[in-house]
Design a protein around this motif. Structure first.
Motif, PDB file in Angstrom:
ATOM      1  N   ARG A  23       0.838  -1.210   0.000  1.00  0.00           N
ATOM      2  CA  ARG A  23       0.000   0.000   0.000  1.00  0.00           C
ATOM      3  C   ARG A  23       0.866   1.251   0.000  1.00  0.00           C
ATOM      4  O   ARG A  23       0.654   2.173  -0.787  1.00  0.00           O
ATOM      5  CB  ARG A  23      -0.918  -0.005   1.229  1.00  0.00           C
ATOM      6  N   ARG A  24       1.889   1.274   0.855  1.00  0.00           N
ATOM      7  CA  ARG A  24       2.770   2.453   0.910  1.00  0.00           C
ATOM      8  C   ARG A  24       3.564   2.618  -0.381  1.00  0.00           C
ATOM      9  O   ARG A  24       3.784   3.736  -0.845  1.00  0.00           O
ATOM     10  CB  ARG A  24       3.733   2.333   2.093  1.00  0.00           C
ATOM     11  N   GLY A  25       4.008   1.517  -0.961  1.00  0.00           N
ATOM     12  CA  GLY A  25       4.760   1.590  -2.213  1.00  0.00           C
ATOM     13  C   GLY A  25       3.905   2.146  -3.339  1.00  0.00           C
ATOM     14  O   GLY A  25       4.367   2.954  -4.139  1.00  0.00           O
ATOM     15  N   GLY A  26       2.633   1.708  -3.391  1.00  0.00           N
ATOM     16  CA  GLY A  26       1.729   2.247  -4.406  1.00  0.00           C
ATOM     17  C   GLY A  26       1.504   3.729  -4.221  1.00  0.00           C
ATOM     18  O   GLY A  26       1.475   4.499  -5.183  1.00  0.00           O
ATOM     19  N   ARG A  27       1.365   4.141  -2.965  1.00  0.00           N
ATOM     20  CA  ARG A  27       1.166   5.558  -2.685  1.00  0.00           C
ATOM     21  C   ARG A  27       2.397   6.356  -3.097  1.00  0.00           C
ATOM     22  O   ARG A  27       2.291   7.443  -3.685  1.00  0.00           O
ATOM     23  CB  ARG A  27       0.868   5.755  -1.196  1.00  0.00           C
ATOM     24  N   LEU A  28       3.593   5.828  -2.795  1.00  0.00           N
ATOM     25  CA  LEU A  28       4.824   6.525  -3.193  1.00  0.00           C
ATOM     26  C   LEU A  28       4.925   6.646  -4.710  1.00  0.00           C
ATOM     27  O   LEU A  28       5.330   7.699  -5.232  1.00  0.00           O
ATOM     28  CB  LEU A  28       6.045   5.770  -2.666  1.00  0.00           C
ATOM     29  N   LEU A  29       4.572   5.583  -5.423  1.00  0.00           N
ATOM     30  CA  LEU A  29       4.635   5.645  -6.879  1.00  0.00           C
ATOM     31  C   LEU A  29       3.645   6.666  -7.433  1.00  0.00           C
ATOM     32  O   LEU A  29       3.960   7.406  -8.376  1.00  0.00           O
ATOM     33  CB  LEU A  29       4.358   4.270  -7.474  1.00  0.00           C
ATOM     34  N   ARG A  30       2.437   6.723  -6.869  1.00  0.00           N
ATOM     35  CA  ARG A  30       1.454   7.710  -7.335  1.00  0.00           C
ATOM     36  C   ARG A  30       1.946   9.127  -7.063  1.00  0.00           C
ATOM     37  O   ARG A  30       1.829  10.008  -7.916  1.00  0.00           O
ATOM     38  CB  ARG A  30       0.108   7.480  -6.658  1.00  0.00           C
ATOM     39  N   ARG A  31       2.491   9.342  -5.881  1.00  0.00           N
ATOM     40  CA  ARG A  31       3.010  10.688  -5.556  1.00  0.00           C
ATOM     41  C   ARG A  31       4.142  11.073  -6.493  1.00  0.00           C
ATOM     42  O   ARG A  31       4.207  12.207  -6.974  1.00  0.00           O
ATOM     43  CB  ARG A  31       3.507  10.733  -4.114  1.00  0.00           C
ATOM     44  N   ARG A  32       5.040  10.142  -6.740  1.00  0.00           N
ATOM     45  CA  ARG A  32       6.166  10.440  -7.634  1.00  0.00           C
ATOM     46  C   ARG A  32       5.659  10.761  -9.038  1.00  0.00           C
ATOM     47  O   ARG A  32       6.149  11.672  -9.692  1.00  0.00           O
ATOM     48  CB  ARG A  32       7.124   9.256  -7.667  1.00  0.00           C
ATOM     49  N   ARG A  33       4.664  10.021  -9.502  1.00  0.00           N
ATOM     50  CA  ARG A  33       4.098  10.266 -10.832  1.00  0.00           C
ATOM     51  C   ARG A  33       3.466  11.652 -10.893  1.00  0.00           C
ATOM     52  O   ARG A  33       3.632  12.378 -11.871  1.00  0.00           O
ATOM     53  CB  ARG A  33       3.059   9.196 -11.153  1.00  0.00           C
ATOM     54  N   VAL A  34       2.756  12.048  -9.836  1.00  0.00           N
ATOM     55  CA  VAL A  34       2.132  13.372  -9.794  1.00  0.00           C
ATOM     56  C   VAL A  34       3.206  14.457  -9.797  1.00  0.00           C
ATOM     57  O   VAL A  34       3.089  15.463 -10.504  1.00  0.00           O
ATOM     58  CB  VAL A  34       1.202  13.498  -8.575  1.00  0.00           C
ATOM     59  N   VAL A  35       4.267  14.263  -9.024  1.00  0.00           N
ATOM     60  CA  VAL A  35       5.339  15.261  -8.958  1.00  0.00           C
ATOM     61  C   VAL A  35       6.015  15.406 -10.319  1.00  0.00           C
ATOM     62  O   VAL A  35       6.295  16.527 -10.771  1.00  0.00           O
ATOM     63  CB  VAL A  35       6.363  14.887  -7.862  1.00  0.00           C
ATOM     64  N   VAL A  36       6.256  14.297 -10.999  1.00  0.00           N
ATOM     65  CA  VAL A  36       6.894  14.360 -12.318  1.00  0.00           C
ATOM     66  C   VAL A  36       5.986  15.081 -13.310  1.00  0.00           C
ATOM     67  O   VAL A  36       6.438  15.940 -14.071  1.00  0.00           O
ATOM     68  CB  VAL A  36       7.251  12.940 -12.816  1.00  0.00           C
TER      69      VAL A  36
END
Length: 82
Positions: free
Chosen positions: A31-44
């Motif tokens: 769950r945390r890894g998915g959240r980190l990936l979504r945040r990183r995608r939004v930041v990019v």
């Protein structure tokens, strides 16, 4: 503890099987890894959007201000009375 004993202890630790991971911990990590990936995608995406907006702003400013054109000279008086 001499060097050979330390190496043997380190080998025993590395060769032993790791303890099993609890299933609730695995779910939390996913769950945390998915959240980190979504945040990183939004930041990019926001970074690319910001760079695009800056580029468009610069192009519009350059077309309006035309900084490459030399400004007209204001030091010579106008010619009158010819």
């Amino acid at each position: 503890m001499n060097r050979t004993q330390r190496e043997a202890a380190a080998r025993r630790i590395m060769e032993s099987t790791p303890p099993p991971v609890p299933p609730e911990l695995y779910a939390e990590v996913v769950r945390r890894g998915g959240r980190l990936l979504r945040r990183r995608r939004v930041v990019v995406r926001l970074t690319y959007l910001l760079l695009f907006a800056a580029m468009v702003t610069f192009v519009v400013w350059a077309l309006v201000a035309r900084p490459w054109v030399e400004p007209p000279s204001e030091t010579t008086p106008p010619l009158t009375g010819w």
